[in-house]
Design an enzyme around this catalytic site. Structure first.
Site, PDB file in Angstrom:
ATOM      1  N   ASP A  91     -11.929   1.225 -24.190  1.00 55.95           N
ATOM      2  CA  ASP A  91     -12.187   0.713 -22.370  1.00 55.95           C
ATOM      3  C   ASP A  91     -11.803   2.303 -21.840  1.00 55.95           C
ATOM      4  O   ASP A  91     -10.617   3.353 -22.524  1.00 55.95           O
ATOM      5  CB  ASP A  91     -11.050  -0.268 -22.105  1.00 55.95           C
ATOM      6  CG  ASP A  91     -11.112  -1.338 -22.350  1.00 55.95           C
ATOM      7  OD1 ASP A  91     -12.014  -1.512 -22.872  1.00 55.95           O
ATOM      8  OD2 ASP A  91     -10.535  -2.866 -21.659  1.00 55.95           O
ATOM      9  N   ARG A 137      -3.986  -8.007 -20.675  1.00 52.18           N
ATOM     10  CA  ARG A 137      -5.174  -8.157 -21.359  1.00 52.18           C
ATOM     11  C   ARG A 137      -5.331  -6.600 -22.870  1.00 52.18           C
ATOM     12  O   ARG A 137      -4.918  -6.380 -23.656  1.00 52.18           O
ATOM     13  CB  ARG A 137      -6.362  -7.646 -21.068  1.00 52.18           C
ATOM     14  CG  ARG A 137      -6.724  -6.219 -19.581  1.00 52.18           C
ATOM     15  CD  ARG A 137      -8.509  -6.396 -19.372  1.00 52.18           C
ATOM     16  NE  ARG A 137      -8.936  -6.356 -20.398  1.00 52.18           N
ATOM     17  CZ  ARG A 137      -9.220  -5.484 -20.410  1.00 52.18           C
ATOM     18  NH1 ARG A 137      -8.874  -3.739 -20.389  1.00 52.18           N
ATOM     19  NH2 ARG A 137     -10.395  -5.479 -21.495  1.00 52.18           N
ATOM     20  N   GLU A 197       2.439  -7.961   8.798  1.00 51.27           N
ATOM     21  CA  GLU A 197       2.655  -6.953   9.177  1.00 51.27           C
ATOM     22  C   GLU A 197       3.574  -6.083   8.102  1.00 51.27           C
ATOM     23  O   GLU A 197       3.586  -4.860   7.933  1.00 51.27           O
ATOM     24  CB  GLU A 197       2.802  -6.178  10.643  1.00 51.27           C
ATOM     25  CG  GLU A 197       2.139  -6.592  11.397  1.00 51.27           C
ATOM     26  CD  GLU A 197       0.426  -6.568  11.583  1.00 51.27           C
ATOM     27  OE1 GLU A 197      -0.747  -7.551  11.208  1.00 51.27           O
ATOM     28  OE2 GLU A 197       0.135  -4.831  11.103  1.00 51.27           O
ATOM     29  N   PRO A 255       0.560  -0.928  -0.104  1.00 51.80           N
ATOM     30  CA  PRO A 255       0.130   0.171   0.069  1.00 51.80           C
ATOM     31  C   PRO A 255       0.992   1.423  -0.312  1.00 51.80           C
ATOM     32  O   PRO A 255       0.745   2.441  -0.161  1.00 51.80           O
ATOM     33  CB  PRO A 255      -0.674  -0.581   0.805  1.00 51.80           C
ATOM     34  CG  PRO A 255      -0.124  -1.677   2.295  1.00 51.80           C
ATOM     35  CD  PRO A 255       0.225  -2.201   1.307  1.00 51.80           C
TER      36      PRO A 255
HETATM   37  N1  ADE Z   1      -0.666  -5.023   0.177  1.00 48.98           N
HETATM   38  C1  ADE Z   1      -1.727  -5.223   1.036  1.00 48.98           C
HETATM   39  N2  ADE Z   1      -2.751  -4.156   0.117  1.00 48.98           N
HETATM   40  C2  ADE Z   1      -2.146  -3.641  -0.522  1.00 48.98           C
HETATM   41  C3  ADE Z   1      -2.605  -2.817  -1.721  1.00 48.98           C
HETATM   42  N3  ADE Z   1      -3.211  -1.605  -1.494  1.00 48.98           N
HETATM   43  N4  ADE Z   1      -2.059  -2.703  -2.414  1.00 48.98           N
HETATM   44  C4  ADE Z   1      -0.791  -3.205  -3.326  1.00 48.98           C
HETATM   45  N5  ADE Z   1      -0.365  -4.198  -1.643  1.00 48.98           N
HETATM   46  C5  ADE Z   1      -0.946  -3.956  -1.318  1.00 48.98           C
END
Ligand code: ADE
Length: 245
Positions: free
Chosen positions: A167, A152, A115, A88
């Protein structure tokens, strides 16, 4: 195009990759997905791949050695493999990133779990990608999203009838509304222009609808979209109407 997925949960990848377009692309040899269990690169009888965080805190951290060994093994096979860490904290994954990735022959997707991964792993990857501002239990579903969106775009994966240029996002706009039979459903009619057979009018209607929809739902995308002069004027007209409300 070959994807190498590095994960502690290889079973997650067995069924989502079987269906539909991705399944066919693999059968036809256009896309290959190789799933690598990071635990196979962990040492000791118990093949431990995670450990407690230094400094204390909740949860477990993925150890650096098994991940880096797995990456090195891949790079020995093909030194040009592009290594991506799913997290993230990464750069937002979007259609532009998908297009850039589609040019690689081999992509490794490293899926973090628990974590997080030991910070030192970061210096062994080429880039970090996030699929959105939310936290998944691990990078596995994020990797599947990347595999789907990039596959794709690999030439031949989609038939001519499903050309990716049509698209949403390909021209920087959301897609226009689509209809199929019946011409009337519960009192809602398909727009007359689509039944007219006039391809010029249909093309213009679709482009305008794409603009309208993007303006209503994702005005941020309009800043980067390639627009003709008359389309800019159309948008200004929409903005003017909005002011009057
Ligand atoms: N791992 C945990 N959450 C994630 C996300 N939002 N994007 C990529 N990998 C992740």
């Amino acid at each position: 195009m070959t994807f190498h997925v590095l994960t502690l949960f290889p079973e997650i990848f067995s069924s989502p990759l079987k269906g539909s377009i991705l399944g066919k692309a693999q059968e036809r040899g256009l896309v290959e997905v190789r799933v690598i269990n990071i635990r196979d690169y962990a040492e000791g009888r118990h093949r431990v791949a995670d450990d407690y965080p230094y400094g204390g805190g909740k949860g477990m951290i993925m150890k650096p050695e098994p991940i880096v060994r797995a990456i090195r093994a891949l790079l020995e096979g093909d030194p040009k493999t592009w290594v991506v860490l799913m997290t993230p904290q990464g750069v937002p994954f979007d259609q532009r990133v998908a297009r850039r990735l589609a040019a690689f022959g081999h992509i490794a997707l490293v899926c973090g779990r628990y974590e997080g991964v030991d910070e030192r792993v970061r210096s062994f990857v080429n880039e970090e990608l996030s699929i959105g501002d939310y936290v998944l239990s691990g990078g596995e579903f994020a990797a599947l999203v990347v595999i789907d969106a990039v596959s794709r775009l690999v030439p031949g994966v989609l038939g001519d009838a499903e050309a990716p240029e049509e698209d949403s996002f390909s021209g920087g706009l959301l897609e226009y509304p689509q209809y199929t039979r019946p011409p009337e459903f519960e009192g809602k009619r398909v727009p007359e222009v689509l039944l007219s057979g006039d391809h010029g009018r249909i093309r213009q209607w679709r482009r305008r609808q794409a603009l309208l929809r993007t303006w209503q739902r994702r005005p941020d995308l309009l800043e980067e979209a390639a627009l003709e002069e008359d389309e800019r004027r159309y948008l200004e007209g929409l903005r003017g109407e909005g002011d009057g409300l």
